[in-house]
Design a protein around this motif. Structure first.
Motif, PDB file in Angstrom:
ATOM      1  N   VAL A  17       0.837  -1.202   0.000  1.00 44.44           N
ATOM      2  CA  VAL A  17       0.000   0.000   0.000  1.00 44.44           C
ATOM      3  C   VAL A  17       0.869   1.248   0.000  1.00 44.44           C
ATOM      4  CG1 VAL A  17      -1.620   1.359   1.375  1.00 44.44           C
ATOM      5  CG2 VAL A  17      -2.001  -1.092   1.061  1.00 44.44           C
ATOM      6  N   LEU A  18       1.905   1.258   0.850  1.00 44.84           N
ATOM      7  CA  LEU A  18       2.781   2.423   0.915  1.00 44.84           C
ATOM      8  C   LEU A  18       3.517   2.662  -0.395  1.00 44.84           C
ATOM      9  CD1 LEU A  18       4.351   2.158   4.464  1.00 44.84           C
ATOM     10  CD2 LEU A  18       2.780   3.904   3.636  1.00 44.84           C
ATOM     11  N   THR A  19       3.986   1.603  -1.017  1.00 49.33           N
ATOM     12  CA  THR A  19       4.746   1.786  -2.249  1.00 49.33           C
ATOM     13  C   THR A  19       3.855   2.141  -3.431  1.00 49.33           C
ATOM     14  OG1 THR A  19       4.696  -0.596  -2.673  1.00 49.33           O
ATOM     15  CG2 THR A  19       6.646   0.280  -1.577  1.00 49.33           C
ATOM     16  N   SER A  20       2.569   1.851  -3.333  1.00 45.53           N
ATOM     17  CA  SER A  20       1.673   2.233  -4.422  1.00 45.53           C
ATOM     18  C   SER A  20       1.234   3.687  -4.308  1.00 45.53           C
ATOM     19  CB  SER A  20       0.449   1.315  -4.458  1.00 45.53           C
ATOM     20  OG  SER A  20      -0.343   1.513  -3.302  1.00 45.53           O
ATOM     21  N   CYS A  21       1.454   4.296  -3.161  1.00 49.97           N
ATOM     22  CA  CYS A  21       1.107   5.708  -2.981  1.00 49.97           C
ATOM     23  C   CYS A  21       2.125   6.578  -3.706  1.00 49.97           C
ATOM     24  CB  CYS A  21       1.109   6.087  -1.501  1.00 49.97           C
ATOM     25  SG  CYS A  21      -0.123   5.212  -0.534  1.00 49.97           S
ATOM     26  N   GLU A  52      12.403   0.988  -2.309  1.00 46.65           N
ATOM     27  CA  GLU A  52      11.326   1.432  -3.191  1.00 46.65           C
ATOM     28  C   GLU A  52      11.423   2.925  -3.520  1.00 46.65           C
ATOM     29  OE1 GLU A  52       9.065  -0.415  -4.763  1.00 46.65           O
ATOM     30  OE2 GLU A  52       9.990  -2.205  -3.903  1.00 46.65           O
ATOM     31  N   GLY A  53      12.506   3.571  -3.090  1.00 44.05           N
ATOM     32  CA  GLY A  53      12.751   4.962  -3.454  1.00 44.05           C
ATOM     33  C   GLY A  53      12.266   6.009  -2.475  1.00 44.05           C
ATOM     34  N   PHE A  54      11.821   5.604  -1.293  1.00 46.27           N
ATOM     35  CA  PHE A  54      11.364   6.567  -0.292  1.00 46.27           C
ATOM     36  C   PHE A  54      12.539   7.107   0.508  1.00 46.27           C
ATOM     37  CE2 PHE A  54       7.649   3.999  -1.058  1.00 46.27           C
ATOM     38  CZ  PHE A  54       6.616   4.916  -1.047  1.00 46.27           C
TER      39      PHE A  54
END
Length: 97
Positions: A17-21, A52-54
């Motif tokens: 969910v977090l990575t799809s945001c 994931e790039g965050f």
């Protein structure tokens, strides 16, 4: 065994969910309590989010109520909590729903 499987499924679901945001490079802060398991959960979460790039800011070494207040005040974006701690500390100890 079943609890561990459910835990990993929950971790994968949350991170999905977090990575799809679309955060657009926004920094995410991960809170953690002051014991070994929480350090590991925080580190693993930060590692996966960074992959994931965050941009991840870790806020570890806090007690349960401190991290919870930080989450409620938007100083921490996410944290790991145990159902027993949540039940007793934040939900008034209700054992039935």
């Amino acid at each position: 065994m079943r609890k561990r499987l459910l835990t990993w499924i929950s971790i994968i679901a949350i991170l999905s969910v977090l990575t799809s945001c679309s955060y657009g490079g926004k920094q995410i802060s991960v809170g953690g309590k002051n014991f070994t398991e929480q350090y590991l959960l925080s580190e693993m979460t930060a590692f996966l989010l960074k992959e994931e790039g965050f941009k991840v800011k870790q806020m570890n070494n806090h007690g349960s109520t401190v991290v919870r207040k930080a989450l409620e005040n938007n100083q921490v974006d996410m944290m790991w909590e145990y159902t027993g701690t949540a039940l007793i500390t934040y939900m008034g100890g209700r054992t039935h729903f």
